[in-house]
Design an enzyme around this catalytic site. Structure first.
Site, PDB file in Angstrom:
ATOM      1  N   GLU A 231      -5.222  -7.878  -0.807  1.00  7.08           N
ATOM      2  CA  GLU A 231      -5.870  -7.500   0.452  1.00  7.08           C
ATOM      3  C   GLU A 231      -7.141  -6.732   0.139  1.00  7.08           C
ATOM      4  O   GLU A 231      -7.126  -5.805  -0.679  1.00  7.08           O
ATOM      5  CB  GLU A 231      -4.920  -6.652   1.306  1.00  7.08           C
TER       6      GLU A 231
ATOM      7  N   GLU B 287       0.817  -1.217   0.000  1.00  8.91           N
ATOM      8  CA  GLU B 287       0.000   0.000   0.000  1.00  8.91           C
ATOM      9  C   GLU B 287       0.850   1.267   0.000  1.00  8.91           C
ATOM     10  O   GLU B 287       0.478   2.281   0.597  1.00  8.91           O
ATOM     11  CB  GLU B 287      -0.962  -0.014   1.195  1.00  8.91           C
TER      12      GLU B 287
END
Length: 681
Positions: free
Chosen positions: A321, A213
């Site tokens: 995710e 991320e």
């Protein structure tokens, strides 16, 4: 005639025998091929990967389009369906309790300090051994596939991974003053890799997903805290250290920079470390819109994009995710009770997105934060989304543990192709701004025997030799720039290695000299950026957008182009510092686009993200001033909802962001606005 007939019969007999021999030989060869198939050759990050790791990669690549493996992070480590006082047995799982089956994919984490993140707070070594036991139990007693993340604490400040202070990436890369601390963490990751064994004593393969991320800026390795080139070098260093120095050969490596790219691959690939370092292409995306069509379309577009990239490169793609943003809520507070099947059906229906090998959702830490529904317990009723999770489990395209053929996962005969020679500049990274008269050039040459490694600068043909430091493995040398050349200008650093197999070269774009200093309290006046590339190096994108320099407001200003085709918000951010405690507000020159979308100015002060919302109504340009008394914590930060900016907060600045959020029901999809002279007032 009789002799002819005899001869003919003899000839026929020979032909029959020959044919039968051929058939028998062919059948035997086919049988041998079935029992001992020829090894498949794959191109992965580690040519010396263990047989089981090579087999896992082959399985994941072949699995694409046949069904998506369902995964849950730390599913046997934390849960709602067993008492907190009861030690986990490595078998209990909220997934198993809810649907009668374990996930096919088990997610794990190396934790804050590299010793794992087992329940409670034991001593580091106890924590480490507990993590090893959990992984081995899941692998040997249940059976599945494993991913490993790393939420590393800040190596400079000692704070958590959410502490973005300290210019961490620069300071842990080779040459940085905290490089040894980073290596010590990686040593513990390597130790975990070496200690987790299957029943036969072989290292258990894992998909390692560090620095995830990074397109956001909530972690210290995020976009606002590391240039794309520095992130690339951080990832490359991690792989090279684990693979080449610590002999970790049971890892595949996953790249998952975030989500919200609208299917635009050049934005997604901005921080891609390279084919020799990545095996799995992933996205992470959390739904803050209750399964809106727009969010789903964006996820499907992004998953389709990475599936096409993976196929082109012979790699694997996955939904690394996902979940409901902020976790699921208590009964009666969840909007879409079919959320799991809504998301899964959208992925399954797309011929590219459904090539995702797996999808992993996050941890059930307890009733205070959980990402999967659970059955009734002694103290809790059945969660209202559990029937939907059971419908997902019943879908043949969703693969859980019981449907895995572990022999097919880990026992394939697979070879790994050797890497081609590769050269990269570790420092200074591409796009770096150098403000000192000298700097160190560090170059990594892999899979090649060198004869001569050198660098040149700009149009000067002079070759400056680099020498191999056998202790570090880098070719190094000093670049004497000269103080007189630090003039805020762009030059090219070209590195060449003349090897036995030919010449390799790479070129980094370097800015020599500091920007003209900004006055105290100024975020940016945009005059000191030499071009759009330099601007982009200082501002990190969140989602998909385009920023550039424009002739506005009597000089240079920021031009911001956005598109809500596949996203509901997008933005940019930069690191800031200074003491603003003597100021009372922030002003900005703004030319709005008349869209009436929500413009968000976000200031991270005192560790809290405070926001203000200038209007995008109309198109007239002017200066907008917002007193700090009117700023409020970001809506998602409910824990700090009561906070207001204080002078103490304004002494601790770390980040300034600009977002534009799509207004509900607003038909305007694309637009452009301009900003300039962002400063405390």
């Amino acid at each position: 005639m009789r002799r002819r007939s005899t001869a003919r019969r003899a000839a026929v007999a020979v032909a029959v025998v020959t044919l039968l021999s051929t058939i028998t030989a062919t059948t035997a060869a086919a049988d041998r091929e079935e029992r001992h198939p020829r090894p498949q050759t794959v191109r992965i990050s580690d040519p010396d990967a263990t047989p089981e790791t090579r087999s896992l990669f082959s399985y994941l690549r072949d699995q694409q389009g046949k069904g998506v493996l369902f995964g849950h992070q730390q599913t046997t480590e934390f849960g709602v369906t067993w008492d907190e006082s009861t030690e986990t047995d490595g078998i209990r799982s909220d997934v198993r309790a809810g649907v009668g089956d374990h996930p096919a994919l088990f997610g794990w984490d190396t934790g804050h300090l590299g010793y794992g993140s087992s329940p409670g707070d034991p001593a580091p070594e106890e924590n480490f051994q507990a993590t090893v036991k959990l992984i081995e139990t899941a692998h040997n007693e249940i059976g599945g596939i494993h991913t490993l993340a790393s939420h590393m604490d800040n190596f400079v400040t000692g704070g958590s991974f959410y502490d973005t202070n300290g210019d961490v990436v620069t300071r842990i890369l080779p040459g940085g003053d905290h490089h040894a601390r980073f290596n010590a963490y990686l040593d513990r990751v390597a130790r975990l890799a070496h200690e987790i064994d299957d029943r036969d004593g072989n290292p258990i393969p894992m998909i390692y997903r560090p620095f995830h991320e990074n397109s956001g800026s909530w972690f210290w390795w995020g976009a606002a805290h590391a240039s794309p080139a520095k992130y690339v070098e951080l990832f490359r260093y991690t792989v090279e250290y684990l693979r080449d120095v610590k002999d970790v050969h049971n890892f595949l490596y996953a790249y998952s920079p975030g989500g919200g790219y609208g299917g635009v691959d050049d934005v997604y690939m901005r921080t891609y470390p390279g084919d020799n370092y990545i095996d799995v292409f992933g996205i992470d995306s959390y739904d803050g819109s209750n399964g809106s069509r727009q969010w789903l379309d964006g996820v499907v577009a992004d998953l389709g994009m990475i599936a096409r990239i993976a196929q082109q490169k012979g790699k694997v793609s996955a939904f690394t995710e996902y979940g409901v943003s902020g976790a699921l809520k208590a009964n009666g507070q969840n909007g879409n009770l079919d959320w799991f099947t809504t998301v899964f059906d959208a992925i399954k229906a797309d011929p590219w997105a459904n090539r995702s090998a797996f999808m992993l959702t996050w941890v059930n830490f307890g009733t205070e934060q959980f990402f999967l529904p659970y059955p009734a317990t002694a103290t809790e009723p059945e969660h209202e989304l559990l029937p939907d999770l059971r419908r997902l489990h019943a879908d043949p395209f969703a693969v859980f543990s019981s449907a895995l053929d572990l022999a097919d996962v880990y026992d394939r005969k697979v070879k790994a192709a050797a890497h081609e020679p590769f050269l990269h500049v570790v420092s200074p990274p591409d796009g770096e701004r150098i403000t000192t008269p000298t700097t160190t050039v560090r170059v990594r040459l892999l899979d090649a025997k060198h004869a001569f490694v050198h660098y040149t600068v700009g149009d000067d043909p002079t070759r400056h030799p680099l020498r191999l430091d056998r202790r570090t493995g880098y070719h190094t040398g000093t670049w004497d720039i000269g103080a007189e050349n630090l003039t805020n200008e762009v030059t090219r650093l070209k590195v060449t290695a003349v090897t036995a197999g030919g010449a390799l070269s790479t070129t980094n774009r370097i800015i020599l000299g500091a920007k003209p200093p900004l006055a105290p309290g100024v975020v940016d006046d945009f005059e000191g950026h030499v071009d759009d590339v330099a601007l982009g190096a200082e501002y990190s994108p969140y989602g998909t957008n385009r920023i550039s320099l424009a002739a506005e407001n009597g000089g240079k200003a920021l031009k911001f182009d956005y598109d809500f085709g596949f996203q509901t918000y997008t933005g940019i951010g930069k690191r800031i510092s200074g003491d603003w405690s003597g100021y009372t507000g922030l002003s900005v020159w703004l030319r709005p686009d008349g869209s009436n979308h929500k413009l968000v100015l976000q200031l991270n002060a005192g560790g809290v993200a405070y926001e203000a919302y200038p209007s995008l109504a109309g198109t007239a340009a002017g200066v907008v001033t917002i007193p700090f008394a009117d700023w409020r914590p970001a809506p998602w930060d409910t824990g700090n909802a009561h906070r207001r900016i204080t002078p103490e907060d304004l002494k601790n600045l770390s980040q300034f962001n600009v977002f534009i959020n799509q207004a509900a029901g607003n038909p305007v999809v694309t637009g452009t606005f301009f900003l300039d002279d962002i400063r405390a007032s």
